[in-house]
Every structure is written in structure tokens, then in C-alpha cells.
Design a protein around this motif. Structure first.
Motif, PDB file in Angstrom:
ATOM      1  N   GLY A  41      83.187  58.633  48.557  1.00 46.33           N
ATOM      2  CA  GLY A  41      83.938  58.456  49.811  1.00 46.33           C
ATOM      3  C   GLY A  41      83.344  57.612  50.771  1.00 46.33           C
ATOM      4  N   GLY A  42      83.043  56.277  50.500  1.00 49.39           N
ATOM      5  CA  GLY A  42      82.201  55.181  51.145  1.00 49.39           C
ATOM      6  C   GLY A  42      82.234  55.217  52.383  1.00 49.39           C
ATOM      7  N   GLN A  43      81.404  54.365  53.004  1.00 52.15           N
ATOM      8  CA  GLN A  43      81.266  54.008  54.567  1.00 52.15           C
ATOM      9  C   GLN A  43      82.366  53.199  54.944  1.00 52.15           C
ATOM     10  OE1 GLN A  43      77.121  52.723  55.212  1.00 52.15           O
ATOM     11  NE2 GLN A  43      76.267  54.030  53.674  1.00 52.15           N
ATOM     12  N   GLY A  44      82.757  52.501  54.179  1.00 49.73           N
ATOM     13  CA  GLY A  44      83.911  51.631  54.477  1.00 49.73           C
ATOM     14  C   GLY A  44      84.475  50.797  53.562  1.00 49.73           C
ATOM     15  N   ALA A  45      85.150  49.607  53.649  1.00 47.18           N
ATOM     16  CA  ALA A  45      85.658  48.989  52.381  1.00 47.18           C
ATOM     17  C   ALA A  45      84.458  48.740  51.491  1.00 47.18           C
ATOM     18  CB  ALA A  45      86.318  47.607  52.977  1.00 47.18           C
ATOM     19  N   VAL A  46      84.900  48.961  49.856  1.00 47.18           N
ATOM     20  CA  VAL A  46      83.952  48.821  49.207  1.00 47.18           C
ATOM     21  C   VAL A  46      84.407  47.432  48.550  1.00 47.18           C
ATOM     22  CG1 VAL A  46      82.859  49.516  46.892  1.00 47.18           C
ATOM     23  CG2 VAL A  46      83.383  51.097  48.691  1.00 47.18           C
ATOM     24  N   LEU A  47      83.535  46.366  48.428  1.00 51.90           N
ATOM     25  CA  LEU A  47      83.714  45.050  48.068  1.00 51.90           C
ATOM     26  C   LEU A  47      82.753  44.347  47.265  1.00 51.90           C
ATOM     27  CD1 LEU A  47      84.648  43.361  51.826  1.00 51.90           C
ATOM     28  CD2 LEU A  47      86.415  44.485  49.887  1.00 51.90           C
ATOM     29  N   VAL A  48      83.140  43.754  46.209  1.00 54.98           N
ATOM     30  CA  VAL A  48      82.227  43.106  45.237  1.00 54.98           C
ATOM     31  C   VAL A  48      82.442  41.428  45.435  1.00 54.98           C
ATOM     32  CG1 VAL A  48      81.630  42.630  42.970  1.00 54.98           C
ATOM     33  CG2 VAL A  48      82.504  44.925  43.432  1.00 54.98           C
ATOM     34  N   PHE A  49      81.370  40.809  45.668  1.00 56.37           N
ATOM     35  CA  PHE A  49      81.346  39.305  45.953  1.00 56.37           C
ATOM     36  C   PHE A  49      80.694  38.697  44.748  1.00 56.37           C
ATOM     37  CE2 PHE A  49      81.321  41.461  50.074  1.00 56.37           C
ATOM     38  CZ  PHE A  49      82.111  40.745  50.893  1.00 56.37           C
ATOM     39  N   ASP A  50      81.288  37.560  44.531  1.00 54.96           N
ATOM     40  CA  ASP A  50      80.927  36.728  43.516  1.00 54.96           C
ATOM     41  C   ASP A  50      79.799  35.848  44.121  1.00 54.96           C
ATOM     42  OD1 ASP A  50      80.076  34.451  42.248  1.00 54.96           O
ATOM     43  OD2 ASP A  50      82.164  34.283  41.101  1.00 54.96           O
ATOM     44  N   GLN A  51      78.569  36.057  43.994  1.00 54.46           N
ATOM     45  CA  GLN A  51      77.315  35.113  44.435  1.00 54.46           C
ATOM     46  C   GLN A  51      77.482  33.714  44.360  1.00 54.46           C
ATOM     47  OE1 GLN A  51      74.068  37.842  43.115  1.00 54.46           O
ATOM     48  NE2 GLN A  51      73.733  38.583  45.286  1.00 54.46           N
ATOM     49  N   ALA A  52      78.222  33.048  43.446  1.00 54.99           N
ATOM     50  CA  ALA A  52      78.374  31.909  43.258  1.00 54.99           C
ATOM     51  C   ALA A  52      79.096  31.355  44.215  1.00 54.99           C
ATOM     52  CB  ALA A  52      78.640  31.492  42.016  1.00 54.99           C
ATOM     53  N   THR A  53      80.202  31.988  44.659  1.00 52.96           N
ATOM     54  CA  THR A  53      81.287  31.450  45.536  1.00 52.96           C
ATOM     55  C   THR A  53      81.659  32.020  46.835  1.00 52.96           C
ATOM     56  OG1 THR A  53      83.003  32.911  44.520  1.00 52.96           O
ATOM     57  CG2 THR A  53      82.873  30.799  43.387  1.00 52.96           C
ATOM     58  N   GLY A  54      81.062  33.319  47.079  1.00 51.25           N
ATOM     59  CA  GLY A  54      81.072  34.217  48.205  1.00 51.25           C
ATOM     60  C   GLY A  54      82.579  34.845  48.213  1.00 51.25           C
ATOM     61  N   ALA A  55      83.383  34.835  47.018  1.00 50.02           N
ATOM     62  CA  ALA A  55      84.702  35.208  46.999  1.00 50.02           C
ATOM     63  C   ALA A  55      84.688  36.775  46.774  1.00 50.02           C
ATOM     64  CB  ALA A  55      85.584  34.552  45.953  1.00 50.02           C
ATOM     65  N   VAL A  56      85.632  37.470  47.260  1.00 50.03           N
ATOM     66  CA  VAL A  56      85.654  38.970  46.952  1.00 50.03           C
ATOM     67  C   VAL A  56      86.502  38.991  45.609  1.00 50.03           C
ATOM     68  CG1 VAL A  56      86.800  41.217  47.739  1.00 50.03           C
ATOM     69  CG2 VAL A  56      85.801  39.732  49.388  1.00 50.03           C
TER      70      VAL A  56
END
Length: 196
Positions: A41-56
């Protein structure tokens, strides 16, 4: 959470729960960390970012952790074949002046080797210049997605594109440490935390 990060290790993807960094590693590792955060039940939106592009990265987090890990596991490399490897050489026509052909012919290895060396040197120069621009763009995508509502965002974005690292550090001083540190990881400014 810090222990979980150490176990997962650094890699090309990073997972955030709200403004807290969960994990960095392979896509499978980041996806599993995101699944755990959602189940807690996370603290907020759970996002995964591509570290090469910064894209979600949009992920399918249905199923068990094992199913998610298998879904996002890297594909195995094909088995090597016997014989000479395919080099991917493509023959094409090049139009040059006679003096260019003379110079190429006098180079060790001939015209093809000289041209390949020239192209590789030019690519390396382009990568050095373009790499800094790509890092800034990736960092901007990251902060736009995660820090757009934080105080000083607009000033931080201006400092980022101006490549004014000192001003950028001042603008993000009040941001949560995980967001701040990840921003500078995107810029490859080192792993040190920004002074708070």
C-alpha cells in the motif's frame, strides 16, 4: 528499504514509491520491488524509470513475484554457431575526389580500414557531445514525472538545461534526498548526496 537496495544492486532501471527510492537493477528486479510496494500500500505512485532515458516504464505487475521476474527477465543470448562470425559488412558506393582516394589508398589496411577508423572516431566525438545532452534530457524526464509538484521545480529545470550544477544543487536542496540523489545519478555527477 536501504537493505533491499543493497541486495538488488545498481542497474539500468530504478523503482520509486512516491518520493522514496525502492531499488535499482534489472527490469525484473525493479518490477518485483514495485510489486512489493503496491502490495504494502505504497506511499504514493509507484513508478519504474529507465535510467538510460528517464522515461517511466509501464509494467504488468499481475501475478506472483516469480511470474513478474520471469516476464521481465532478460532474453538469453542465442547459442554461438561454428565458423566465421557474420560481421554485418554492407558494401555501398562512396563518391570521393581523386585526392581522397589517393590518401585512402596510402593508409595502412587500405581504404575500407581507413574509412572505418574515421567513422568510429567521428562517432566517438558525437557520443561525447550527445551523451551530455541525453543525460540532461533523461534527468528532465525523471524530475518531470516525479518532482513536478516540488518547490523550485521550474528553477531546477532551468538550471538543469543551463548545465549550472551549483544553481541546480541550490534549487533542489529542499527536495527529498532520494529524488535529489537520483537526479544527480542521471547526470552522472557521482553517488554523493547533495548537502542538505
Amino acid at each position: 528499504m536501504a537493505d533491499e537496495m543493497e541486495q538488488i544492486g545498481a542497474g539500468p532501471f530504478v523503482a520509486f514509491d512516491g518520493l522514496a527510492r525502492l531499488a535499482a537493477g534489472s527490469l525484473a528486479e525493479a518490477a518485483v520491488a514495485a510489486k512489493r510496494a503496491l502490495e504494502r500500500g505504497g506511499q504514493g505512485a509507484v513508478l519504474v524509470f529507465d535510467q538510460a532515458t528517464g522515461a517511466v516504464r509501464d509494467l504488468d505487475l499481475r501475478g506472483s513475484e516469480a511470474e513478474i521476474a520471469a516476464r521481465y527477465a532478460p532474453a538469453e543470448a542465442p547459442a554461438s554457431r561454428r565458423g566465421r562470425p557474420r560481421l554485418g559488412v554492407v558494401a555501398r558506393e562512396v563518391t570521393l575526389l581523386p585526392r581522397h582516394w589517393e590518401w585512402l589508398a596510402s593508409q595502412p589496411g587500405g581504404a575500407s580500414v581507413a574509412l572505418r577508423k574515421l567513422v568510429e572516431a567521428a562517432r566517438k566525438r558525437d557520443d561525447e557531445v550527445g551523451g551530455a545532452r541525453r543525460r540532461v534530457e533523461a534527468a528532465y524526464r525523471f524530475i518531470s514525472a516525479i518532482a513536478g509538484d516540488l518547490p523550485g521545480f521550474e528553477d531546477a529545470a532551468r538550471a538543469l538545461f543551463a548545465r549550472d550544477k551549483d544553481r541546480l544543487r541550490d534549487c533542489v536542496r529542499a527536495w527529498p534526498p532520494d529524488v535529489r540523489d537520483e537526479l544527480f545519478r542521471f547526470l552522472r555527477a557521482g553517488e554523493e548526496a547533495v548537502p542538505g
